[in-house]
Write an enzyme that holds these catalytic residues in place. Structure first.
Site, mmCIF file in Angstrom:
data_model
loop_
_atom_site.group_PDB
_atom_site.id
_atom_site.type_symbol
_atom_site.label_atom_id
_atom_site.label_comp_id
_atom_site.label_asym_id
_atom_site.label_seq_id
_atom_site.Cartn_x
_atom_site.Cartn_y
_atom_site.Cartn_z
ATOM 1 N N HIS A 429 0.940 -0.897 0.384
ATOM 2 C CA HIS A 429 -0.049 0.246 0.183
ATOM 3 C C HIS A 429 0.894 0.788 0.151
ATOM 4 O O HIS A 429 1.797 0.954 -0.100
ATOM 5 C CB HIS A 429 -1.304 -0.119 0.601
ATOM 6 C CG HIS A 429 -0.395 -0.289 2.307
ATOM 7 N ND1 HIS A 429 0.302 1.271 2.742
ATOM 8 C CD2 HIS A 429 0.043 -1.241 3.345
ATOM 9 C CE1 HIS A 429 0.621 0.868 3.966
ATOM 10 N NE2 HIS A 429 0.930 -0.408 4.855
ATOM 11 N N CYS A 448 2.367 -4.870 7.150
ATOM 12 C CA CYS A 448 2.614 -4.692 5.396
ATOM 13 C C CYS A 448 2.984 -4.303 4.597
ATOM 14 O O CYS A 448 4.705 -3.624 5.462
ATOM 15 C CB CYS A 448 0.908 -4.365 5.178
ATOM 16 S SG CYS A 448 -0.651 -4.585 5.983
#
Length: 537
Positions: A429, A448
């Protein structure tokens, strides 16, 4: 006794013991009794292993290794492959080649041959699996290595080998990647270097700069020459040539390439051949864990290199810096493979429960209006009035709410996330924290993977399905609301962890073991019998 003599004596034993019956012919009298004894010995020895027992039962307890013709070629191929086990960084002692040869030489009776045939099958199965999919079970070494290793059915090794060219079968077992072959070449080169004494003495100085001279500079010069970053020279000053060599070294080790041998650079320069060789052997083991088709187009995230790449037909077509999980045990990024199916533009951030309860709940207890940019919702998705809730009554276990950050430029996920749905809740992301990408070591996230150039990453992915990827993406972005873009052709994602790897030119690259995983893998390999070798010549 030479191998040729052992082989000749062994063949004579086989012929004398089994006669015509080994070739599948029946004969009365002693030969039939010998075949029966051979088969009984095979059945008894194979009974301890269901896969081996099933294989011999299916072929009528005929020999695979100890007969004539094809058996001879299989035998030779196995012995040759076992002799090369150390080249692959495998635990050679596990296969006991010397012991196997001794048993071959000592075999006299049909029962000896039957037991030997099964023993050779057992060694073959162990070696074949080790060479193809690795010596270790990854998750047993580190719980964050959740990779699904492409294990093959054990019985299929025997049945396929019986139908194959023996030498061709063994050649096809290890990963057929340029990376594996180059790592293996580096391993053999470093073993020869180790036999010659390595890269020479370490350097006592903690920092050296251009313009300096003295014994420490000479030691640095000599070490750079031995490593191949500097042409042989008698210059005793930290000159421009040495500065360029230091830059090359820094680039190859993931350091800021400023040409100054500061503390971080000196620490890496002083790492010995043995440690680098261990990293290469670990990388070869990791490559075996991923011994499967990776996709003509795939995404490769190397956690230690802090990069994310798009690979098309074995060539890097896009690369961006990344931020990965922090080094705390509950934040490290796991290693696994999955398939990217879509991207979300203007994403909401649904706060993981661990963050909501461990980080945000204490703040809410002190001040109900804390983290005001986050919406709090009940089990039905309705927004909660903070003023009507006494957060002090809740614990991490009893906290009944969910938390969500709506789309915005300040959203924790930035303006786009790339989804390969998995049970670990890991994805790639954007991020508003752009300053972190300038750091040398970029382990800061909750797990992440953040991308430095997420828009360009999106354009590169979408270019395969539209003539105007930027236009498509920006139109979705301009809405300001959450938008999903499906990938017409899902893309495999491989999250890996390599402290030793090669660049596009095949040159060695090394990175720091940020999570300590490779150290644990090496210790496990050493415990399994993998040893460093110093090879002459």
């Amino acid at each position: 006794m030479t191998f040729a003599l052992i082989k000749r004596r062994f063949l004579m034993n086989c012929l004398g013991a089994l006669g015509l019956a080994v070739a599948g012919l029946s004969a009365p009298g002693p030969a039939t009794a010998q075949v029966t004894a051979f088969k009984q010995a095979v059945a008894e020895a194979a009974a301890r292993d269901t896969d081996i027992a099933a294989f011999y039962q299916s072929n009528g307890y005929a020999p695979l290794w100890t007969g004539q013709g094809d058996d001879s070629r299989r035998r030779a191929a196995l012995l040759r492959a076992l002799a090369q086990a150390g080249d692959h960084g495998l635990p050679a002692a596990r296969y006991d080649l010397a012991g196997l040869r001794a048993r071959m030489e000592a075999a006299r009776s049909p029962r000896d041959l039957g037991r030997l045939d099964v023993e050779m099958s057992r060694v073959f199965l162990q070696f074949a699996r080790d060479l193809q999919t690795g010596v270790l079970v990854p998750s047993r070494v580190d719980s964050a290595i959740v990779r699904e290793v492409p294990y093959r059915d054990r019985a299929s090794y025997l049945t396929n080998f019986a139908k194959s060219s023996p030498n061709g079968f063994f050649r096809a077992l290890p990963p057929a990647t340029n990376e594996y072959n180059t790592l293996m070449k580096q391993k053999l080169d470093m073993e020869r270097l180790l036999a010659r004494g390595g890269w020479g003495p370490t350097i006592a100085s903690k920092m050296l700069e251009p313009g300096q001279s003295g014994p420490a500079v000479i030691a640095l010069r000599n070490r750079l020459v031995a490593m191949g970053y500097l042409e042989r020279t008698a210059v005793q000053t930290y000159d421009t040539a040495m500065q360029d060599a230091v830059r090359q070294f820094q680039t190859a080790h993931g350091l800021a390439a400023d040409g100054v041998a500061g503390p971080a650079t000196m620490a890496e320069v002083n790492v010995g051949v043995q440690a680098r060789l261990q990293s290469v052997i670990v990388a070869m083991e990791r490559e075996r864990w991923l011994n499967t088709e990776r996709g003509r187009r795939h995404i490769l995230v190397n956690l230690t290199d802090f990069t994310a790449k798009i690979i098309d037909n074995d060539k890097v077509t896009f690369e961006t810096r990344s931020v990965v999980g922090a080094t705390q045990s509950d934040r490290v990024t796991p290693e696994f493979s999955d398939v990217m199916e879509f991207m979300v533009v203007n994403p909401s951030w649904y706060v993981p429960r661990s963050i909501a309860t461990k980080e945000y709940l204490p703040a809410l207890k002190r001040n109900p209006n804390a983290v005001s940019h986050i919406e709090i919702t009940d089990s039905r998705g309705r927004k909660v009035n903070r003023g009507a809730v006494d957060f002090t009554q809740f614990t991490e276990r009893s906290f009944p709410f969910s938390m969500r950050q709506p789309p915005s430029r300040g959203n924790a996920l930035g303006l786009v996330k790339f989804m390969f749905p998995n049970k670990y809740n890991i994805y790639l992301h954007d991020t508003p924290a752009k300053n972190l990408f300038s750091r040398e070591v970029r382990a800061f996230s909750h797990g992440c993977v953040r991308l430095a150039d997420p828009f360009d990453f999106a354009y590169a992915l979408l270019a395969k399905q539209t003539a105007n990827p930027q236009g498509l993406f920006k139109a979705k972005l301009a809405t300001g609301v959450e938008q999903r873009i499906n990938l017409k052709e899902p893309v495999p994602v491989h999250i890996i962890y390599r402290t030793a790897f090669t660049d596009a030119r095949g040159a060695a690259q090394y990175r720091r073991d940020i999570y300590g995983r490779d150290a644990r893998i090496w210790n496990a390999l050493a415990k399994a019998g993998v040893a460093l070798r110093a090879v002459q010549g």
